[in-house]
Write a protein that holds these residues in place. Structure first.
Motif, PDB file in Angstrom:
ATOM      1  N   VAL A   1       0.844  -1.200   0.000  1.00  0.00           N
ATOM      2  CA  VAL A   1       0.000   0.000   0.000  1.00  0.00           C
ATOM      3  C   VAL A   1       0.876   1.244   0.000  1.00  0.00           C
ATOM      4  O   VAL A   1       0.643   2.191  -0.765  1.00  0.00           O
TER       5      VAL A   1
ATOM      6  N   LYS B   1       1.154   3.894  -3.330  1.00  0.00           N
ATOM      7  CA  LYS B   1       0.676   5.266  -3.212  1.00  0.00           C
ATOM      8  C   LYS B   1       1.727   6.298  -3.610  1.00  0.00           C
ATOM      9  O   LYS B   1       1.438   7.484  -3.665  1.00  0.00           O
ATOM     10  N   ARG B   2       2.916   5.862  -3.891  1.00  0.00           N
ATOM     11  CA  ARG B   2       3.971   6.793  -4.285  1.00  0.00           C
ATOM     12  C   ARG B   2       3.653   7.373  -5.658  1.00  0.00           C
ATOM     13  O   ARG B   2       2.870   6.830  -6.422  1.00  0.00           O
ATOM     14  N   LYS B   3       4.286   8.502  -5.949  1.00  0.00           N
ATOM     15  CA  LYS B   3       3.994   9.191  -7.206  1.00  0.00           C
ATOM     16  C   LYS B   3       4.410   8.353  -8.419  1.00  0.00           C
ATOM     17  O   LYS B   3       3.680   8.249  -9.390  1.00  0.00           O
TER      18      LYS B   3
ATOM     19  N   TYR C   1       5.070   4.973 -10.520  1.00  0.00           N
ATOM     20  CA  TYR C   1       4.286   3.740 -10.557  1.00  0.00           C
ATOM     21  C   TYR C   1       5.116   2.494 -10.260  1.00  0.00           C
ATOM     22  O   TYR C   1       4.606   1.507  -9.763  1.00  0.00           O
TER      23      TYR C   1
ATOM     24  N   TYR D   1      -2.157  -3.039  -5.449  1.00  0.00           N
ATOM     25  CA  TYR D   1      -1.506  -2.047  -6.307  1.00  0.00           C
ATOM     26  C   TYR D   1      -2.531  -1.375  -7.217  1.00  0.00           C
ATOM     27  O   TYR D   1      -2.570  -0.143  -7.328  1.00  0.00           O
TER      28      TYR D   1
ATOM     29  N   CYS E   1      -4.925   0.992  -5.202  1.00  0.00           N
ATOM     30  CA  CYS E   1      -4.263   2.225  -4.742  1.00  0.00           C
ATOM     31  C   CYS E   1      -3.959   3.161  -5.905  1.00  0.00           C
ATOM     32  O   CYS E   1      -4.121   4.377  -5.776  1.00  0.00           O
ATOM     33  N   ARG E   2      -3.507   2.601  -7.018  1.00  0.00           N
ATOM     34  CA  ARG E   2      -3.202   3.454  -8.172  1.00  0.00           C
ATOM     35  C   ARG E   2      -4.476   4.078  -8.749  1.00  0.00           C
ATOM     36  O   ARG E   2      -4.468   5.219  -9.195  1.00  0.00           O
TER      37      ARG E   2
ATOM     38  N   ARG F   1      -7.230   4.810  -7.080  1.00  0.00           N
ATOM     39  CA  ARG F   1      -7.645   5.881  -6.162  1.00  0.00           C
ATOM     40  C   ARG F   1      -6.769   7.119  -6.350  1.00  0.00           C
ATOM     41  O   ARG F   1      -7.263   8.237  -6.340  1.00  0.00           O
ATOM     42  N   ARG F   2      -5.460   6.904  -6.532  1.00  0.00           N
ATOM     43  CA  ARG F   2      -4.549   8.031  -6.724  1.00  0.00           C
ATOM     44  C   ARG F   2      -4.898   8.783  -8.015  1.00  0.00           C
ATOM     45  O   ARG F   2      -4.920  10.001  -8.045  1.00  0.00           O
TER      46      ARG F   2
ATOM     47  N   ARG G   1      -8.071  10.822  -7.552  1.00  0.00           N
ATOM     48  CA  ARG G   1      -7.805  12.021  -6.744  1.00  0.00           C
ATOM     49  C   ARG G   1      -7.072  13.087  -7.547  1.00  0.00           C
ATOM     50  O   ARG G   1      -7.345  14.270  -7.413  1.00  0.00           O
TER      51      ARG G   1
END
Length: 106
Positions: free
Chosen positions: A21, A25-27, A29, A85, A88-89, A91-92, A95
């Motif tokens: 997770v 969530k990092r910028k 990929y 993965y 989370c990607r 959702r990112r 956003r």
């Protein structure tokens, strides 16, 4: 099997999921893909040999199907990490799109 072993295995899986997770969530990929790839590579190298040996020893069809099922279970952790993965990607990305819309509205 010892209950302490089960607890340690579950704790390690939870830690791997938490790390996934964090990395997903990092910028960038690619850090989020490190754990699934690291989990998949040994499986891809070991499982064909295990599968061929198990199928050669299997005497009946149900035994062969059970062996195939056990082999496929080795892929479950990789699929779980890839699902984390992807979630989370996604959702990112949503956003970031909402943020872009807010900036355009200003």
């Amino acid at each position: 099997m010892n209950p302490i072993r089960w607890f340690v295995i579950l704790a390690l899986m939870a830690a791997a999921c938490a790390l996934e997770v964090f990395l997903a969530k990092r910028k960038s990929y690619w850090p989020g893909l490190v754990l699934p790839i690291c989990w998949l590579l040994p499986v891809l190298f070991v499982l064909p040999n295990l599968l061929l040996n198990a199928l050669a020893v299997a005497e009946s069809m149900p035994q062969m199907l059970l062996t195939l099922l056990v082999v496929l279970l080795f892929f479950v952790p990789t699929l779980v990490l890839l699902a984390i993965y992807w979630f989370c990607r996604r959702r990112r990305k949503s956003r970031e799109q909402v943020e872009k819309m807010k900036i355009q509205d200003l």
